[in-house]
Design an enzyme around this catalytic site. Structure first.
Site, PDB file in Angstrom:
ATOM      1  N   ASP A  76      11.296 -87.123 -39.947  1.00 43.73           N
ATOM      2  CA  ASP A  76      11.431 -87.278 -38.494  1.00 43.73           C
ATOM      3  C   ASP A  76      10.089 -87.697 -37.916  1.00 43.73           C
ATOM      4  O   ASP A  76       9.062 -87.503 -38.539  1.00 43.73           O
ATOM      5  CB  ASP A  76      11.813 -85.934 -37.863  1.00 43.73           C
ATOM      6  CG  ASP A  76      13.291 -85.676 -37.937  1.00 43.73           C
ATOM      7  OD1 ASP A  76      14.025 -86.578 -38.370  1.00 43.73           O
ATOM      8  OD2 ASP A  76      13.705 -84.569 -37.564  1.00 43.73           O
ATOM      9  N   MET A 135      12.827 -78.990 -25.142  1.00 41.65           N
ATOM     10  CA  MET A 135      13.396 -80.208 -24.555  1.00 41.65           C
ATOM     11  C   MET A 135      13.615 -80.055 -23.048  1.00 41.65           C
ATOM     12  O   MET A 135      14.624 -80.491 -22.510  1.00 41.65           O
ATOM     13  CB  MET A 135      14.717 -80.572 -25.252  1.00 41.65           C
ATOM     14  CG  MET A 135      14.506 -80.969 -26.703  1.00 41.65           C
ATOM     15  SD  MET A 135      16.029 -81.220 -27.623  1.00 41.65           S
ATOM     16  CE  MET A 135      16.257 -79.608 -28.358  1.00 41.65           C
ATOM     17  N   LYS A 175      13.625 -90.634 -34.295  1.00 44.19           N
ATOM     18  CA  LYS A 175      14.410 -91.079 -33.142  1.00 44.19           C
ATOM     19  C   LYS A 175      13.551 -91.553 -31.997  1.00 44.19           C
ATOM     20  O   LYS A 175      14.016 -91.726 -30.893  1.00 44.19           O
ATOM     21  CB  LYS A 175      15.304 -89.933 -32.696  1.00 44.19           C
ATOM     22  CG  LYS A 175      16.178 -89.507 -33.851  1.00 44.19           C
ATOM     23  CD  LYS A 175      17.302 -88.622 -33.498  1.00 44.19           C
ATOM     24  CE  LYS A 175      18.100 -88.413 -34.787  1.00 44.19           C
ATOM     25  NZ  LYS A 175      19.135 -87.524 -34.778  1.00 44.19           N
TER      26      LYS A 175
HETATM   27  N1  SAH Z   1      13.086 -78.076 -34.950  1.00 35.39           N
HETATM   28  C1  SAH Z   1      12.023 -78.143 -33.963  1.00 35.39           C
HETATM   29  C2  SAH Z   1      12.553 -78.477 -32.574  1.00 35.39           C
HETATM   30  C3  SAH Z   1      13.092 -79.885 -32.441  1.00 35.39           C
HETATM   31  S1  SAH Z   1      13.677 -80.224 -30.833  1.00 35.39           S
HETATM   32  C4  SAH Z   1      11.272 -76.820 -33.955  1.00 35.39           C
HETATM   33  O1  SAH Z   1      11.719 -75.850 -34.566  1.00 35.39           O
HETATM   34  O2  SAH Z   1      10.213 -76.770 -33.357  1.00 35.39           O
HETATM   35  C5  SAH Z   1      12.311 -81.107 -30.139  1.00 35.39           C
HETATM   36  C6  SAH Z   1      11.617 -80.260 -29.097  1.00 35.39           C
HETATM   37  O3  SAH Z   1      10.773 -79.310 -29.740  1.00 35.39           O
HETATM   38  C7  SAH Z   1      10.700 -81.006 -28.169  1.00 35.39           C
HETATM   39  O4  SAH Z   1      11.407 -81.608 -27.090  1.00 35.39           O
HETATM   40  C8  SAH Z   1       9.788 -79.914 -27.683  1.00 35.39           C
HETATM   41  O5  SAH Z   1      10.420 -79.109 -26.699  1.00 35.39           O
HETATM   42  C9  SAH Z   1       9.641 -79.074 -28.932  1.00 35.39           C
HETATM   43  N2  SAH Z   1       8.443 -79.421 -29.714  1.00 35.39           N
HETATM   44  C10 SAH Z   1       8.392 -79.886 -30.965  1.00 35.39           C
HETATM   45  N3  SAH Z   1       7.109 -80.008 -31.368  1.00 35.39           N
HETATM   46  C11 SAH Z   1       6.333 -79.609 -30.339  1.00 35.39           C
HETATM   47  C12 SAH Z   1       4.928 -79.474 -30.132  1.00 35.39           C
HETATM   48  N4  SAH Z   1       4.037 -79.772 -31.077  1.00 35.39           N
HETATM   49  N5  SAH Z   1       4.504 -79.019 -28.931  1.00 35.39           N
HETATM   50  C13 SAH Z   1       5.362 -78.676 -27.962  1.00 35.39           C
HETATM   51  N6  SAH Z   1       6.694 -78.770 -28.105  1.00 35.39           N
HETATM   52  C14 SAH Z   1       7.180 -79.232 -29.272  1.00 35.39           C
END
Ligand code: SAH
Length: 245
Positions: free
Chosen positions: A35, A168, A56
């Site tokens: 991803d 998100m 994506k």
């Molecule tokens: N599976 C991932 C989440 C994926 S959904 C997890 O467990 O973290 C994608 C969302 O994750 C983004 O829109 C944001 O809200 C959050 N996200 C992912 N990486 C991030 C980061 N480094 N800092 C802040 N938010 C993050």
């Protein structure tokens, strides 16, 4: 050698927050499907593997989920060891559950490998304890983004009194604020908005429920970001104040 798929959480961004198990799986992988929230430094653990980006973002059309399923199945049936790399934890808003079910139903061997989910990392990196004795007895992880645009039970979330960690949420700040205020949450409830958690570009914006939208706009908050809503969201500031007093 029969093939296998690892559904791996790559953590929030900082390559040092990978688990040893994730590193070992990457070292053994022949093919990596990644991803785009995954830091390129993570790929240094699989120098010999074929890396396919199925992300994506970056202006490309999203890779259809079904295509990703089929790629994993095809490589595994060829006897390859496939690492499916996802940001954070594979099973927190990461489709890990769907991919595991799909593979399982077709008899493809798979293993889920935990990652540190962004919500937990974001808070801790800012010195926010998501649970704190006497302040927060629990945490609720939610997404503001639903496939069918259904409305969250804001009243229930406000009444539960647990710390809210919202994924998100950047494009939904007004809905979140309005929902929680109408649901009965106090306007002065502390909010922390953390962008690019755990990366050198990490930024954090502190505010309160009533003015979180204006604060985020002034800060030019961008995705990916985590919102932490609850009394603990002011906690590290209190620690700072205590230190400088
Ligand atoms: N599976 C991932 C989440 C994926 S959904 C997890 O467990 O973290 C994608 C969302 O994750 C983004 O829109 C944001 O809200 C959050 N996200 C992912 N990486 C991030 C980061 N480094 N800092 C802040 N938010 C993050």
């Amino acid at each position: 050698m029969s093939g296998k798929v690892w559904l791996i959480g790559a953590g929030p961004g900082d390559p040092e927050l990978l688990t040893l198990k994730a590193v070992r799986a990457l070292e053994q992988a022949d093919v990596v499907l990644t991803d785009d929230l995954v830091d390129p430094a993570v790929l240094e653990h699989c120098p010999g593997a074929r890396v396919i980006s199925v992300g994506k973002r970056g202006g490309c059309r999203s890779t259809p989920q079904d295509f990703i399923h089929r790629l994993m199945q095809r490589y595994a049936r060829q006897g390859r060891r496939v690492a499916r790399l996802k940001g954070g934890d594979p099973c927190i808003f990461g489709r890990g559950g769907e991919e595991a079910a799909w593979l399982g139903a077709r008899g493809v061997a798979y293993e889920l490998v935990n990652g540190i989910t962004a919500g937990l990392a974001a808070a801790t990196q800012c010195g926010i304890p998501l649970t704190l004795r006497g302040v927060s007895r629990g945490v609720t992880l939610i997404t503001a983004h639903t496939q069918d645009d259904s409305v969250l039970n804001w009243r229930g979330l406000a009444a539960a009194g647990t710390t809210l960690v919202i994924y998100m949420g950047v494009a939904k700040l007004a809905d979140i604020r309005d929902g929680l205020l109408e649901g009965g949450m106090t306007a002065s409830t502390p909010v922390a908005m953390i962008e690019n958690a755990s990366l050198p570009s990490q930024r954090e914006c502190r505010s309160h429920l009533a003015d979180m939208l204006e604060a985020a706009q002034g800060f030019a908050l961008k995705s990916p970001a985590i919102l932490v809503i609850g009394d603990v969201a002011a906690a590290s500031q209190q620690v700072e104040l205590a230190r400088s007093a």
